[in-house]
Design a protein around this motif. Structure first.
Motif, PDB file in Angstrom:
ATOM      1  N   GLN A   1      13.334  -3.515  -9.516  1.00  0.00           N
ATOM      2  CA  GLN A   1      13.721  -4.212  -8.299  1.00  0.00           C
ATOM      3  C   GLN A   1      12.493  -4.767  -7.593  1.00  0.00           C
ATOM      4  N   ALA A   2      11.402  -3.999  -7.607  1.00  0.00           N
ATOM      5  CA  ALA A   2      10.182  -4.431  -6.935  1.00  0.00           C
ATOM      6  C   ALA A   2       8.981  -3.674  -7.496  1.00  0.00           C
ATOM      7  N   ILE A   3       7.809  -4.315  -7.420  1.00  0.00           N
ATOM      8  CA  ILE A   3       6.535  -3.676  -7.744  1.00  0.00           C
ATOM      9  C   ILE A   3       5.620  -3.893  -6.546  1.00  0.00           C
ATOM     10  N   HIS A   4       4.945  -2.836  -6.113  1.00  0.00           N
ATOM     11  CA  HIS A   4       4.179  -2.951  -4.878  1.00  0.00           C
ATOM     12  C   HIS A   4       2.898  -2.126  -4.902  1.00  0.00           C
ATOM     13  N   TRP A   5       1.944  -2.592  -4.097  1.00  0.00           N
ATOM     14  CA  TRP A   5       0.672  -1.892  -3.914  1.00  0.00           C
ATOM     15  C   TRP A   5       0.517  -1.551  -2.437  1.00  0.00           C
ATOM     16  N   SER A   6       0.172  -0.292  -2.154  1.00  0.00           N
ATOM     17  CA  SER A   6      -0.037   0.158  -0.781  1.00  0.00           C
ATOM     18  C   SER A   6      -1.369   0.901  -0.718  1.00  0.00           C
ATOM     19  N   ASP A   7      -2.174   0.611   0.304  1.00  0.00           N
ATOM     20  CA  ASP A   7      -3.432   1.348   0.417  1.00  0.00           C
ATOM     21  C   ASP A   7      -3.426   2.278   1.625  1.00  0.00           C
ATOM     22  N   GLU A   8      -4.512   3.021   1.785  1.00  0.00           N
ATOM     23  CA  GLU A   8      -4.607   4.034   2.823  1.00  0.00           C
ATOM     24  C   GLU A   8      -4.723   3.439   4.226  1.00  0.00           C
ATOM     25  N   ASN A   9      -4.990   2.138   4.315  1.00  0.00           N
ATOM     26  CA  ASN A   9      -5.090   1.482   5.615  1.00  0.00           C
ATOM     27  C   ASN A   9      -3.770   0.840   6.047  1.00  0.00           C
ATOM     28  N   GLY A  10      -2.739   0.985   5.216  1.00  0.00           N
ATOM     29  CA  GLY A  10      -1.442   0.422   5.569  1.00  0.00           C
ATOM     30  C   GLY A  10      -1.213  -0.985   5.075  1.00  0.00           C
ATOM     31  N   ASN A  11      -2.170  -1.537   4.327  1.00  0.00           N
ATOM     32  CA  ASN A  11      -1.971  -2.863   3.743  1.00  0.00           C
ATOM     33  C   ASN A  11      -0.967  -2.750   2.588  1.00  0.00           C
ATOM     34  N   PHE A  12      -0.184  -3.788   2.410  1.00  0.00           N
ATOM     35  CA  PHE A  12       0.926  -3.723   1.468  1.00  0.00           C
ATOM     36  C   PHE A  12       1.144  -5.079   0.820  1.00  0.00           C
TER      37      PHE A  12
ATOM     38  N   GLY B   1      15.751 -14.922  -7.741  1.00  0.00           N
ATOM     39  CA  GLY B   1      14.380 -15.315  -7.459  1.00  0.00           C
ATOM     40  C   GLY B   1      13.534 -14.108  -7.084  1.00  0.00           C
ATOM     41  N   ILE B   2      12.266 -14.349  -6.782  1.00  0.00           N
ATOM     42  CA  ILE B   2      11.350 -13.274  -6.422  1.00  0.00           C
ATOM     43  C   ILE B   2      10.710 -13.576  -5.072  1.00  0.00           C
ATOM     44  N   ILE B   3      10.730 -12.576  -4.202  1.00  0.00           N
ATOM     45  CA  ILE B   3      10.100 -12.696  -2.883  1.00  0.00           C
ATOM     46  C   ILE B   3       8.799 -11.898  -2.884  1.00  0.00           C
ATOM     47  N   SER B   4       7.698 -12.573  -2.624  1.00  0.00           N
ATOM     48  CA  SER B   4       6.401 -11.913  -2.510  1.00  0.00           C
ATOM     49  C   SER B   4       6.098 -11.670  -1.033  1.00  0.00           C
ATOM     50  N   GLN B   5       5.550 -10.489  -0.744  1.00  0.00           N
ATOM     51  CA  GLN B   5       5.273 -10.131   0.638  1.00  0.00           C
ATOM     52  C   GLN B   5       3.888  -9.506   0.764  1.00  0.00           C
ATOM     53  N   ILE B   6       3.184  -9.888   1.821  1.00  0.00           N
ATOM     54  CA  ILE B   6       1.876  -9.303   2.132  1.00  0.00           C
ATOM     55  C   ILE B   6       1.915  -8.796   3.568  1.00  0.00           C
ATOM     56  N   ILE B   7       1.575  -7.531   3.744  1.00  0.00           N
ATOM     57  CA  ILE B   7       1.368  -6.986   5.088  1.00  0.00           C
ATOM     58  C   ILE B   7      -0.123  -6.722   5.212  1.00  0.00           C
ATOM     59  N   ASP B   8      -0.767  -7.502   6.049  1.00  0.00           N
ATOM     60  CA  ASP B   8      -2.228  -7.438   6.197  1.00  0.00           C
ATOM     61  C   ASP B   8      -2.574  -6.761   7.514  1.00  0.00           C
TER      62      ASP B   8
ATOM     63  N   THR C   1       4.842 -13.786  10.127  1.00  0.00           N
ATOM     64  CA  THR C   1       5.149 -13.198  11.418  1.00  0.00           C
ATOM     65  C   THR C   1       4.208 -12.040  11.693  1.00  0.00           C
ATOM     66  N   SER C   2       4.178 -11.587  12.915  1.00  0.00           N
ATOM     67  CA  SER C   2       3.350 -10.440  13.289  1.00  0.00           C
ATOM     68  C   SER C   2       4.241  -9.208  13.454  1.00  0.00           C
ATOM     69  N   ALA C   3       3.643  -8.132  13.891  1.00  0.00           N
ATOM     70  CA  ALA C   3       4.364  -6.880  14.165  1.00  0.00           C
ATOM     71  C   ALA C   3       5.138  -6.380  12.948  1.00  0.00           C
ATOM     72  N   PRO C   4       4.451  -6.011  11.859  1.00  0.00           N
ATOM     73  CA  PRO C   4       5.147  -5.470  10.686  1.00  0.00           C
ATOM     74  C   PRO C   4       5.808  -4.134  11.010  1.00  0.00           C
ATOM     75  N   LEU C   5       7.022  -3.967  10.523  1.00  0.00           N
ATOM     76  CA  LEU C   5       7.754  -2.735  10.792  1.00  0.00           C
ATOM     77  C   LEU C   5       7.609  -1.729   9.648  1.00  0.00           C
ATOM     78  N   TYR C   6       7.207  -2.183   8.492  1.00  0.00           N
ATOM     79  CA  TYR C   6       7.165  -1.333   7.305  1.00  0.00           C
ATOM     80  C   TYR C   6       5.783  -0.723   7.131  1.00  0.00           C
ATOM     81  N   ASP C   7       5.734   0.580   6.907  1.00  0.00           N
ATOM     82  CA  ASP C   7       4.478   1.277   6.606  1.00  0.00           C
ATOM     83  C   ASP C   7       4.740   2.222   5.438  1.00  0.00           C
ATOM     84  N   SER C   8       4.270   1.850   4.258  1.00  0.00           N
ATOM     85  CA  SER C   8       4.555   2.615   3.048  1.00  0.00           C
ATOM     86  C   SER C   8       3.937   4.008   3.068  1.00  0.00           C
ATOM     87  N   ARG C   9       2.918   4.199   3.889  1.00  0.00           N
ATOM     88  CA  ARG C   9       2.269   5.512   3.941  1.00  0.00           C
ATOM     89  C   ARG C   9       3.217   6.610   4.420  1.00  0.00           C
TER      90      ARG C   9
END
Length: 301
Positions: A113-124, A134-141, A166-174
């Motif tokens: 369904q999805a492949i994702h990378w998450s780091d210790e700083n919350g980047n995604f 189709g495929i939706i690519s997402q970056i949380i910086d 947009t700003s104010a990301p709601l998702y935090d994979s950590r």
């Protein structure tokens, strides 16, 4: 009179004897037919049971093989990707490079369904299949303030059909269980079955932690695997008119069923509360004895 009486009795005896012989013959014939029918019934029943047993074994084997092969390919690619990141071949600090890599990788799997990378700083960074194929690519910086969310929506052919930011990301994979489990285990883990958000697809996450040269955690590479393909697969199988196929977790939560669509909102159904009693009993017997094949009676049936 005596001769006539003897003649009458003799004729009556012959008639009675004929009736008796006929009655015995008919009785023996009926008994023979019942015996043949009974033997045929049991023979037919044994044949049906044998055929059903063979079909069940074949189905179980084929589903197991397909599941293992699909999952094995995903796990191997996930571990390989982790090694590419650790060796610097794939630069996780470059969001655009990571986005392109995950987009290509997602196309390799039919069950991802999805492949994702998450780091210790919350980047995604993620690449996820949309319902239209189709495929939706997402970056949380979160390296910039305020944090920014960028999305690229591609159709089945790979053409970009929309961009959004947009700003104010709601998702935090950590904060996700799979992220925490992988970081604690320090190796590739399989999550429990759960419902993906926000689409409520049933699935699991395979997650691999990635470390720096100093053995500190950099982040986690994850693959979300949808499990609804299992239900589509078993609904196409036929064993007998009264056969039911269920795929359940160890604690009895229903993943797939040949008789109904598995609920995909809220919590998963339990086989002990949302199915026929004899189905729940069969699971309890299996958990107790661990026999892959067994018979039992329920209400004298």
């Amino acid at each position: 009179m005596t001769i006539r009486r003897l003649a009458y009795n003799f004729k009556h005896f012959i008639v009675t004897l004929k009736v008796s012989i006929l009655t015995i013959f008919i009785t023996l014939f009926i008994i023979s037919m019942l015996a043949i029918i009974t033997l045929s019934y049991f023979s037919s029943s044994r044949t049906l049971l044998y055929t059903a047993d063979q079909l069940m074994q074949y189905f179980s084997f084929s589903l197991h093989e397909r599941f293992v092969n699909e999952m094995d390919a995903v796990v191997k690619d996930n571990i390989l990707s982790a090694k590419l990141v650790e060796s610097g071949v794939v630069n996780v600090n470059d969001n655009n490079e990571m986005m392109k890599y995950l987009y290509i990788l997602t196309q390799q799997f039919t069950i991802a369904q999805a492949i994702h990378w998450s780091d210790e700083n919350g980047n995604f960074v993620s690449a996820e299949y949309a319902d239209n194929g189709g495929i939706i690519s997402q970056i949380i910086d979160r390296q910039i303030m305020p944090a920014r969310v960028s999305m690229i929506n591609r159709d089945k052919t790979g053409q970009v059909i929309s961009l959004a930011s947009t700003s104010a990301p709601l998702y935090d994979s950590r904060s996700r269980l799979w992220y925490q489990a992988a970081s604690q285990a320090k190796q590739t883990i399989w999550s429990s079955v759960y419902l993906f958000e926000p689409d409520h697809h049933l699935g699991i996450t395979i997650a691999t932690p990635i470390y720096t040269d100093k053995k500190t955690l950099r982040g986690v590479l994850g693959v979300d695997i949808r499990l609804d393909w299992i239900e589509s697969y078993i609904k196409k199988q036929y064993i007998s008119p009264n056969a039911l196929i269920f795929v359940v977790t160890e604690n009895g939560k229903i993943i797939a069923s040949s008789s109904e669509k598995v609920k995909t909102t809220g919590t998963l159904k339990s086989i002990h509360t949302d199915s026929a009693p004899w189905i729940a009993i069969s699971l309890d017997i299996y958990k107790k004895n661990k026999n892959t094949k067994f018979t039992f009676t329920f209400n004298d049936i």
